[in-house]
Scaffold this motif. Structure first.
Motif, PDB file in Angstrom:
ATOM      1  N   ASP A 188       0.866  -1.178   0.000  1.00  0.00           N
ATOM      2  CA  ASP A 188       0.000   0.000   0.000  1.00  0.00           C
ATOM      3  C   ASP A 188       0.906   1.232   0.000  1.00  0.00           C
ATOM      4  O   ASP A 188       1.333   1.717   1.047  1.00  0.00           O
ATOM      5  CB  ASP A 188      -0.890  -0.015   1.247  1.00  0.00           C
ATOM      6  N   GLN A 189       1.190   1.756  -1.171  1.00  0.00           N
ATOM      7  CA  GLN A 189       2.137   2.859  -1.283  1.00  0.00           C
ATOM      8  C   GLN A 189       1.610   4.143  -0.651  1.00  0.00           C
ATOM      9  O   GLN A 189       2.374   4.895  -0.039  1.00  0.00           O
ATOM     10  CB  GLN A 189       2.482   3.096  -2.752  1.00  0.00           C
ATOM     11  N   ALA A 190       0.314   4.396  -0.780  1.00  0.00           N
ATOM     12  CA  ALA A 190      -0.266   5.618  -0.207  1.00  0.00           C
ATOM     13  C   ALA A 190      -0.164   5.600   1.314  1.00  0.00           C
ATOM     14  O   ALA A 190       0.232   6.585   1.945  1.00  0.00           O
ATOM     15  CB  ALA A 190      -1.715   5.768  -0.652  1.00  0.00           C
ATOM     16  N   GLY A 191      -0.517   4.457   1.905  1.00  0.00           N
ATOM     17  CA  GLY A 191      -0.424   4.333   3.355  1.00  0.00           C
ATOM     18  C   GLY A 191       1.014   4.417   3.837  1.00  0.00           C
ATOM     19  O   GLY A 191       1.300   5.010   4.878  1.00  0.00           O
ATOM     20  N   MET A 192       1.911   3.818   3.063  1.00  0.00           N
ATOM     21  CA  MET A 192       3.341   3.850   3.398  1.00  0.00           C
ATOM     22  C   MET A 192       3.856   5.287   3.414  1.00  0.00           C
ATOM     23  O   MET A 192       4.619   5.679   4.304  1.00  0.00           O
ATOM     24  CB  MET A 192       4.107   3.011   2.378  1.00  0.00           C
ATOM     25  N   ARG A 193       3.428   6.092   2.459  1.00  0.00           N
ATOM     26  CA  ARG A 193       3.866   7.490   2.389  1.00  0.00           C
ATOM     27  C   ARG A 193       3.306   8.299   3.555  1.00  0.00           C
ATOM     28  O   ARG A 193       3.989   9.163   4.111  1.00  0.00           O
ATOM     29  CB  ARG A 193       3.438   8.103   1.055  1.00  0.00           C
ATOM     30  N   ARG A 194       2.057   8.014   3.930  1.00  0.00           N
ATOM     31  CA  ARG A 194       1.468   8.732   5.071  1.00  0.00           C
ATOM     32  C   ARG A 194       2.227   8.412   6.359  1.00  0.00           C
ATOM     33  O   ARG A 194       2.500   9.303   7.171  1.00  0.00           O
ATOM     34  CB  ARG A 194      -0.005   8.353   5.231  1.00  0.00           C
ATOM     35  N   ALA A 195       2.565   7.153   6.535  1.00  0.00           N
ATOM     36  CA  ALA A 195       3.287   6.744   7.746  1.00  0.00           C
ATOM     37  C   ALA A 195       4.677   7.377   7.785  1.00  0.00           C
ATOM     38  O   ALA A 195       5.135   7.823   8.839  1.00  0.00           O
ATOM     39  CB  ALA A 195       3.401   5.217   7.803  1.00  0.00           C
ATOM     40  N   TYR A 196       5.335   7.432   6.627  1.00  0.00           N
ATOM     41  CA  TYR A 196       6.664   8.042   6.585  1.00  0.00           C
ATOM     42  C   TYR A 196       6.571   9.544   6.868  1.00  0.00           C
ATOM     43  O   TYR A 196       7.424  10.103   7.572  1.00  0.00           O
ATOM     44  CB  TYR A 196       7.317   7.819   5.224  1.00  0.00           C
ATOM     45  N   ALA A 197       5.539  10.191   6.329  1.00  0.00           N
ATOM     46  CA  ALA A 197       5.356  11.620   6.575  1.00  0.00           C
ATOM     47  C   ALA A 197       5.151  11.888   8.061  1.00  0.00           C
ATOM     48  O   ALA A 197       5.701  12.853   8.611  1.00  0.00           O
ATOM     49  CB  ALA A 197       4.164  12.147   5.775  1.00  0.00           C
ATOM     50  N   SER A 198       4.396  11.018   8.717  1.00  0.00           N
ATOM     51  CA  SER A 198       4.174  11.165  10.154  1.00  0.00           C
ATOM     52  C   SER A 198       5.476  10.988  10.925  1.00  0.00           C
ATOM     53  O   SER A 198       5.782  11.755  11.847  1.00  0.00           O
ATOM     54  CB  SER A 198       3.138  10.133  10.632  1.00  0.00           C
ATOM     55  N   LEU A 199       6.262   9.993  10.530  1.00  0.00           N
ATOM     56  CA  LEU A 199       7.557   9.759  11.179  1.00  0.00           C
ATOM     57  C   LEU A 199       8.473  10.971  11.017  1.00  0.00           C
ATOM     58  O   LEU A 199       9.119  11.417  11.975  1.00  0.00           O
ATOM     59  CB  LEU A 199       8.206   8.505  10.595  1.00  0.00           C
ATOM     60  N   SER A 200       8.519  11.514   9.813  1.00  0.00           N
ATOM     61  CA  SER A 200       9.382  12.664   9.538  1.00  0.00           C
ATOM     62  C   SER A 200       8.966  13.885  10.347  1.00  0.00           C
ATOM     63  O   SER A 200       9.805  14.623  10.873  1.00  0.00           O
ATOM     64  CB  SER A 200       9.353  13.005   8.042  1.00  0.00           C
ATOM     65  N   GLU A 201       7.654  14.103  10.441  1.00  0.00           N
ATOM     66  CA  GLU A 201       7.145  15.248  11.191  1.00  0.00           C
ATOM     67  C   GLU A 201       7.478  15.128  12.676  1.00  0.00           C
ATOM     68  O   GLU A 201       7.868  16.105  13.327  1.00  0.00           O
ATOM     69  CB  GLU A 201       5.637  15.372  10.985  1.00  0.00           C
ATOM     70  N   HIS A 202       7.312  13.916  13.211  1.00  0.00           N
ATOM     71  CA  HIS A 202       7.618  13.706  14.625  1.00  0.00           C
ATOM     72  C   HIS A 202       9.114  13.869  14.896  1.00  0.00           C
ATOM     73  O   HIS A 202       9.513  14.450  15.909  1.00  0.00           O
ATOM     74  CB  HIS A 202       7.153  12.312  15.071  1.00  0.00           C
ATOM     75  N   TYR A 203       9.943  13.378  13.974  1.00  0.00           N
ATOM     76  CA  TYR A 203      11.389  13.526  14.179  1.00  0.00           C
ATOM     77  C   TYR A 203      11.791  14.996  14.097  1.00  0.00           C
ATOM     78  O   TYR A 203      12.635  15.457  14.882  1.00  0.00           O
ATOM     79  CB  TYR A 203      12.186  12.710  13.159  1.00  0.00           C
ATOM     80  N   GLU A 204      11.206  15.729  13.168  1.00  0.00           N
ATOM     81  CA  GLU A 204      11.535  17.149  13.021  1.00  0.00           C
ATOM     82  C   GLU A 204      11.196  17.914  14.297  1.00  0.00           C
ATOM     83  O   GLU A 204      11.895  18.854  14.677  1.00  0.00           O
ATOM     84  CB  GLU A 204      10.772  17.743  11.834  1.00  0.00           C
ATOM     85  N   LEU A 205      10.141  17.492  14.967  1.00  0.00           N
ATOM     86  CA  LEU A 205       9.731  18.147  16.203  1.00  0.00           C
ATOM     87  C   LEU A 205      10.769  17.970  17.313  1.00  0.00           C
ATOM     88  O   LEU A 205      11.030  18.892  18.083  1.00  0.00           O
ATOM     89  CB  LEU A 205       8.380  17.586  16.653  1.00  0.00           C
ATOM     90  N   ILE A 206      11.379  16.791  17.382  1.00  0.00           N
ATOM     91  CA  ILE A 206      12.345  16.526  18.454  1.00  0.00           C
ATOM     92  C   ILE A 206      13.797  16.740  18.016  1.00  0.00           C
ATOM     93  O   ILE A 206      14.705  16.623  18.839  1.00  0.00           O
ATOM     94  CB  ILE A 206      12.200  15.081  18.981  1.00  0.00           C
ATOM     95  N   ARG A 207      14.016  17.079  16.755  1.00  0.00           N
ATOM     96  CA  ARG A 207      15.377  17.157  16.240  1.00  0.00           C
ATOM     97  C   ARG A 207      16.297  18.087  17.039  1.00  0.00           C
ATOM     98  O   ARG A 207      17.433  17.702  17.353  1.00  0.00           O
ATOM     99  CB  ARG A 207      15.361  17.584  14.769  1.00  0.00           C
ATOM    100  N   PRO A 208      15.867  19.321  17.389  1.00  0.00           N
ATOM    101  CA  PRO A 208      16.766  20.162  18.177  1.00  0.00           C
ATOM    102  C   PRO A 208      17.205  19.499  19.479  1.00  0.00           C
ATOM    103  O   PRO A 208      18.376  19.581  19.865  1.00  0.00           O
ATOM    104  CB  PRO A 208      15.919  21.413  18.445  1.00  0.00           C
TER     105      PRO A 208
END
Length: 285
Positions: free
Chosen positions: A161-181
């Motif tokens: 499921d490529q669409a679902g896979m992209r949504r999950a990756y986007a969520s992961l990226s957003e969460h990491y960006e939040l804690i990156r500093p």
């Protein structure tokens, strides 16, 4: 005997010089990412900065733009006058400065982009908290959230499921960006670089729709995330609810995370310059 004394003294002097040089070399050879001894002043300054940012975050929750502008001025002044030697490295100081600048820019566009305003406040809040807390820093609460993002991404990849896979990756990226500093402040540069290289590589695979390769990198990501958060290799990402000592606390954490995942768009109607929002993470009791 007296003739040999000058020679002995010369040998001892040479030995002392070698020891001194050796000690000096060992100091300069210390990796830049390793923190030096923390000065009492640095700890006091970090606590003062964190206190100001806590107040700033509360004012963002209240939607009080004018109060946040005043808070930012104080935060900037404290940052410029402080030294955080021993608390973080050069990279940590740099990312903290970036977080303050981002908060300034987000506040200037607060009424147009309230969601970004709240996210910027959360990043800065966790960043300053990571200066004074190590084992119980706020950003560490995102371990289970990011592991869950990764698990879901792997499941969608297995289902092709490529669409679902992209949504999950986007969520992961957003969460990491939040804690990156916070990650940059507390972790070694090489560990941060490895994690971000993996995120970039995984993002390329997700964009290409290569579900088979995405499944392969998920296991690598799990190990890297465990290492980044200081978890054991075989530690489960999500504990059964029956094993949680305080289920109500865990439910509060999950609720806060859900609200943090770009759902601030549901903010209340403006009352002048004020609008309210839910916290990105539970406050410490």
């Amino acid at each position: 005997m007296f003739r040999t004394f000058p020679k002995l003294l010369l040998c001892l002097s040479a030995l002392l010089m070698l020891v001194t040089v050796s000690m000096g070399d060992s100091v300069w050879a210390t990796p830049a990412n390793e923190q030096s001894e923390t000065s009492p002043a640095a700890s006091i300054q970090a606590k003062a900065l964190n206190k100001e940012v806590e107040q700033l975050y509360r004012h963002v929750e209240e939607g009080n733009v004018q109060a946040v502008l005043e808070d930012i001025r104080r935060v900037s002044g404290l940052f410029e006058a402080s030294s955080f030697q021993g608390l973080t490295g050069v990279e940590g100081i740099h990312v903290l400065a970036e977080s303050i600048l981002e908060m300034k820019e987000a506040t200037a566009r607060a009424t147009q982009e309230p969601q970004h305003w709240m996210v910027s406040a959360g990043k800065l809040r966790m960043a300053t908290d990571s200066l004074i807390h190590v084992k119980d820093a706020l950003w560490l609460q995102y371990y289970k959230v990011i592991r869950e993002d990764l698990r879901v991404m792997g499941e969608y990849a297995a289902q092709q499921d490529q669409a679902g896979m992209r949504r999950a990756y986007a969520s992961l990226s957003e969460h990491y960006e939040l804690i990156r500093p916070s990650v940059v402040i507390q972790r070694k540069p090489e560990d941060v670089n490895m994690m971000e290289s993996w995120i970039s590589y995984a993002g390329g695979l997700v964009s290409s729709g290569d579900t088979a390769q995405v499944q392969k990198v998920v296991s690598q990501g799990e190990e890297m995330i465990n290492s980044l958060f200081g978890k054991k290799k075989d530690e489960p990402a999500l504990a059964p609810l029956g094993e949680v000592k305080e289920p109500w606390t865990w439910q509060l954490v999950i609720g806060a995370f859900i609200l943090a995942a770009l759902t601030f768009a549901g903010y209340r109607k403006y009352r002048g310059q004020q609008y309210s929002s839910k916290p990105m993470f539970p406050r410490k009791m």
